[in-house]
Design an enzyme around this catalytic site. Sequence first.
Site, short mmCIF file in Angstrom:
data_model
loop_
_atom_site.label_atom_id
_atom_site.label_comp_id
_atom_site.label_asym_id
_atom_site.label_seq_id
_atom_site.Cartn_x
_atom_site.Cartn_y
_atom_site.Cartn_z
N ALA A 1 0.53 -0.80 0.60
CA ALA A 1 -0.14 0.35 0.05
C ALA A 1 0.97 0.91 -0.05
O ALA A 1 0.58 2.37 0.63
CB ALA A 1 -0.95 0.24 1.10
N HIS B 1 7.44 5.98 1.37
CA HIS B 1 8.04 4.62 0.68
C HIS B 1 8.84 5.40 -0.67
O HIS B 1 9.86 5.26 -0.53
CB HIS B 1 6.77 3.21 0.21
CG HIS B 1 5.76 2.65 1.38
ND1 HIS B 1 4.63 3.12 1.95
CD2 HIS B 1 6.40 1.56 3.24
CE1 HIS B 1 3.92 2.74 2.89
NE2 HIS B 1 5.41 2.14 3.50
N LYS C 1 8.74 8.11 10.86
CA LYS C 1 7.33 7.62 11.76
C LYS C 1 7.54 6.32 12.69
O LYS C 1 6.92 6.76 13.60
CB LYS C 1 6.35 7.74 10.26
CG LYS C 1 4.72 7.44 11.33
CD LYS C 1 3.99 7.68 10.49
CE LYS C 1 3.65 5.99 9.44
NZ LYS C 1 2.57 5.18 9.98
N SER D 1 0.41 7.18 6.01
CA SER D 1 0.75 5.67 6.27
C SER D 1 -0.61 4.61 5.69
O SER D 1 -1.46 5.70 4.97
CB SER D 1 -0.13 6.14 7.67
OG SER D 1 -0.26 4.61 8.45
N SER D 2 -0.17 3.81 5.27
CA SER D 2 -0.73 3.00 4.91
C SER D 2 -1.83 2.65 5.20
O SER D 2 -3.20 3.04 4.16
CB SER D 2 -0.30 1.16 4.00
OG SER D 2 0.93 1.88 3.63
N ARG D 3 -2.33 3.34 6.31
CA ARG D 3 -3.20 3.63 7.02
C ARG D 3 -4.56 3.75 7.26
O ARG D 3 -6.02 4.08 6.41
CB ARG D 3 -2.79 3.15 8.44
CG ARG D 3 -3.16 1.82 8.83
CD ARG D 3 -2.78 1.31 10.60
NE ARG D 3 -2.78 -0.27 10.49
CZ ARG D 3 -1.42 0.06 11.50
NH1 ARG D 3 -0.39 0.07 11.00
NH2 ARG D 3 -1.69 -2.20 11.67
#
Length: 282
Positions: free
Chosen positions: A32, A37, A151, A187-189
């Site tokens: 994700a 990234h 993070k 964040s992927s979340r």
Amino acid sequence: MLIFNNQEALSAHLSSIRKPQTTTGFVPTMGALHDGHLSLLSESVAQNDITVISIFVNPTQFNNADDLAKYPRTLDADVAKIETVSADILVYAPSVNDIYGSDTVSGQFDFDGLENQMEGKFRPGHFDGVGTIVKFLFEIVEPTNAYFGEKDFQQLQIVRKLVSKHGIPVKVVLCPIFREPNGLAMSSRNERLAPETREKAAVIYKALTTAKQLFGTKSVRQLRDLVTEMVEQNGTFRLEYFEIADEATLVPVEKTENNVKYRAFIAVFANDIRLIDTVSLN
Ligand code: PAF
């Protein structure tokens, strides 16, 4: 772009292209992918002859089955994003079986207490899972440099401890947090947040920057009260923890001392979605 689904194929390919002085950069991820990234990848590509990214949602680091089930899995989109950085990046996207065989369990690690604070307190077993997968991936990829985002600062300190305790010859490189335009840490979340909640989540970074501005003029308790009030004021978010901790030991403090580097750490729930962030304070 070469994508490997099993470790033997990846190891064989790496052995075939490495020469004695070849450097390998490694970016471990759970997919994700977002711009944060991609910045780690760019850093790795700039600094190494070979770059490997792993994409693996590691079951043993999730202490909540629902969080594991809902974690976004977007391999095709991830590969397209990796290609925008470089088509030469090697992708390792294994199955659970390729990593764990028939026994999906963590090893047990002693990280000299780093694992018991904050994330470790609220996510029992999490850092055993992280230690297991990172050690395993380091053994497969044998990187010269490995890139981790700020993070997850506690994770970064734990990986540094893993490397020093196990004598793993890899340099752990810290890369700065990437933020959305409103300040929310990438964040992927974040993908799982409703658009309105994602906008409101700006308050997390606002609270951290307020704490940073007031650090040294207010007590830790006063800062915690202020941050709690800011984050929880509109009812959308619930604070799980806000701590000011020694950056080296990660031990939370109530009183600060001169000549110690401190960092604020926060974890917040938006319904069942858990967000973390951190800033250095001095
Ligand atoms: O930070 C992450 O995405 C994960 O914890 C990591 C380092 C890839 C291990 O699964």
